[in-house]
Design an enzyme around this catalytic site. Structure first.
Site, short mmCIF file in Angstrom:
data_model
loop_
_atom_site.label_atom_id
_atom_site.label_comp_id
_atom_site.label_asym_id
_atom_site.label_seq_id
_atom_site.Cartn_x
_atom_site.Cartn_y
_atom_site.Cartn_z
N HIS A 19 0.31 -12.70 10.27
CA HIS A 19 1.00 -11.88 9.27
C HIS A 19 0.14 -10.69 8.90
CE1 HIS A 19 3.58 -11.80 5.36
NE2 HIS A 19 2.97 -10.64 5.50
N ASN A 23 0.74 -0.56 8.86
CA ASN A 23 0.32 0.54 7.97
C ASN A 23 -0.60 0.11 6.83
OD1 ASN A 23 1.86 3.45 8.31
ND2 ASN A 23 2.84 1.77 9.40
N SER A 100 5.52 -4.06 12.15
CA SER A 100 5.65 -2.75 11.53
C SER A 100 7.11 -2.31 11.47
CB SER A 100 4.84 -1.70 12.30
OG SER A 100 4.72 -0.52 11.51
N THR A 101 7.41 -1.49 10.46
CA THR A 101 8.76 -0.95 10.28
C THR A 101 8.89 0.31 11.13
OG1 THR A 101 8.33 -1.49 7.94
CG2 THR A 101 10.43 -0.41 8.46
N PRO A 102 9.77 0.31 12.13
CA PRO A 102 9.94 1.53 12.93
C PRO A 102 10.52 2.65 12.05
CG PRO A 102 11.59 -0.12 13.54
CD PRO A 102 10.67 -0.78 12.55
N GLY A 175 9.34 -5.65 2.63
CA GLY A 175 9.75 -4.62 1.67
C GLY A 175 9.72 -5.19 0.27
N GLU A 205 8.12 -14.58 -2.58
CA GLU A 205 6.88 -13.88 -2.92
C GLU A 205 6.84 -13.70 -4.44
OE1 GLU A 205 6.79 -10.22 -0.78
OE2 GLU A 205 4.77 -9.70 -1.43
P1 IMP Z 1 4.59 -0.85 7.96
O1 IMP Z 1 5.82 -1.68 8.15
O2 IMP Z 1 3.65 -0.89 9.12
O3 IMP Z 1 4.92 0.56 7.52
O4 IMP Z 1 3.73 -1.54 6.77
C1 IMP Z 1 3.99 -1.31 5.40
C2 IMP Z 1 5.26 -2.01 4.97
O5 IMP Z 1 5.08 -3.42 5.07
C3 IMP Z 1 5.64 -1.79 3.50
O6 IMP Z 1 6.40 -0.61 3.32
C4 IMP Z 1 6.48 -3.02 3.20
O7 IMP Z 1 7.79 -2.87 3.63
C5 IMP Z 1 5.81 -4.08 4.05
N1 IMP Z 1 4.87 -4.89 3.26
C6 IMP Z 1 3.53 -4.83 3.24
N2 IMP Z 1 3.02 -5.75 2.41
C7 IMP Z 1 4.09 -6.39 1.89
C8 IMP Z 1 4.23 -7.47 0.96
O8 IMP Z 1 3.27 -8.04 0.42
N3 IMP Z 1 5.51 -7.84 0.66
C9 IMP Z 1 6.59 -7.27 1.22
N4 IMP Z 1 6.49 -6.29 2.09
C10 IMP Z 1 5.26 -5.85 2.42
ZN ZN Z 2 3.42 -9.09 4.17
#
Ligand code: IMP
Ligand code: ZN
Length: 349
Positions: A19, A23, A100-102, A175, A205
């Site tokens: 997990h 980003n 990661s979120t595309p 998110g 969470e």
């Molecule tokens: P990315 O998807 O690589 O841009 O990583 C950042 C994104 O991961 C954030 O915008 C959230 O959507 C998600 N994220 C990171 N940490 C958490 C968390 O603890 N709870 C829920 N979503 C998270």
């Molecule tokens: Zn997470």
């Protein structure tokens, strides 16, 4: 075991990371490079982005948005993905699922597909380089972006899973847990499961009891599911007077991804002693130590193992057996699991 010996041991131990978000997983070095790429100034951005103090969950989400503004180009996505993989390899992580979120960013020509393909390219280049780590990818669905975007993410994940022969192997649901209702995504999760994608779902969470109950009941008999955080799963009965969700999770042995430092920093858990990692471990329930975001939470997987070992008095032998047991919950194939298990078993305590 004294402190220094424990630190060396936890570093040396081969580990599994299930997990972590791209980003939020930068290092001071990759952050500096990303800032330089963006043309921003180093000092002020570094100060803003590198956390060492606690923030509540709302503040954390504001921070994630700022970091994402540094990762909008192909170059930046590649740089960060590659750095994260190298850093995990250096931490003796032998298997990692990176999520990661595309992103769709018209100003830079970034599309969701290009974003994921860039991550895949970085993974492939690390393989070519011979880094001693197996990396798989999960495509994140950000609950703030709604069901339509989630459906696109599943389409992309399936296409890339087939093209990459399983390098992409699932989806992540994440998110801000204060936004929307996870139950609205049930049909998306079921569809992903039908297509052979595995599901890593951030659930409970926060005390979102009803959505957690509905998602788990709808999906767990049809899909391979792991729960991200699950902080409130066992607190359900205190709120409602019954323990339906906890019993459901326990019966089906649904694995829980536990992120100690992250939960402390976002103040969803008060202190390490009370962390639900121990609660589930004592029940012999699968619970896997993960970092969540080694950049924003200033940690590493080794550090998470050190904290767990110190707080819960885990011996070297227990840590070795524990880390072998985490392999049961990776999303990759049985063949990969067996190769890793044989290696982990050879580890000399
Ligand atoms: P990315 O998807 O690589 O841009 O990583 C950042 C994104 O991961 C954030 O915008 C959230 O959507 C998600 N994220 C990171 N940490 C958490 C968390 O603890 N709870 C829920 N979503 C998270
Ligand atoms: Zn997470």
């Amino acid at each position: 075991m004294d402190g220094h010996e424990l630190e060396l041991f936890c570093h040396r131990l081969p580990k599994v990371e299930l997990h972590t978000h791209l980003n939020t997983s930068y290092s001071p070095e990759s952050l500096r490079q990303l800032i330089a790429l963006s043309g921003d100034t180093w000092e002020h951005a570094m100060e803003e982005l590198h956390i060492s103090s606690d923030r509540d969950i709302d503040e954390s989400f504001k921070l994630y948005t700022k970091i994402q503004k540094l990762v909008t180009t192909e170059k930046a996505v590649y740089l960060l993905t590659r750095s994260v993989i190298k850093e995990y390899a250096a931490d003796n992580v032998k298997y990692m699922e990176l999520r990661s979120t595309p992103k769709e960013i018209p100003e830079t020509g970034m599309s969701r597909e290009l974003y994921l393909r860039t991550m895949i390219r970085a993974v492939r280049d690390c393989e070519q380089e011979g880094l001693d780590i197996i990396v798989k990818l999960l495509v994140s669905i950000d609950r703030r972006q709604g069901v339509k975007v989630a459906e696109m993410a599943v389409d992309l994940a399936e296409k890339l899973m087939q093209e990459t022969n399983g390098l992409v192997l699932g989806i992540d649901f994440s998110g801000d847990p204060k936004v929307g209702d996870a139950a609205n995504f049930i049909s998306v999760f079921l569809d992903a499961g039908r297509r052979g994608l595995k599901l890593g779902l951030h659930l409970a969470e926060l005390p979102n009891f009803e959505e957690t109950r509905r998602v788990l009941k709808a999906c767990c008999d049809h899909c391979v599911v792991r729960i991200g955080h699950g902080t409130y799963l066992h607190r359900y009965d205190q709120a409602t007077g019954h323990d339906e969700v906890e019993a459901f999770v326990a019966e089906r042995k649904i694995p829980i991804e536990a992120c100690l430092t992250s939960n402390l920093r976002t103040k969803t858990v008060e202190n390490l002693e009370q962390h639900h990692f121990k609660y589930w471990l004592d029940k012999d329930h699968p619970v896997i130590l993960c970092t969540d975001g080694k950049g924003v939470y200033a940690t590493s997987l080794t550090e998470e193992y050190i904290k767990a070992a110190r707080t819960f008095s885990l011996t070297k032998q227990m840590l070795k057996e524990y880390v072998i047991s985490t392999l049961d919950h990776i999303f990759a194939s049985e063949e990969t699991r067996q190769v890793l298990r044989a290696r982990f078993q050879q580890f000399q305590v």
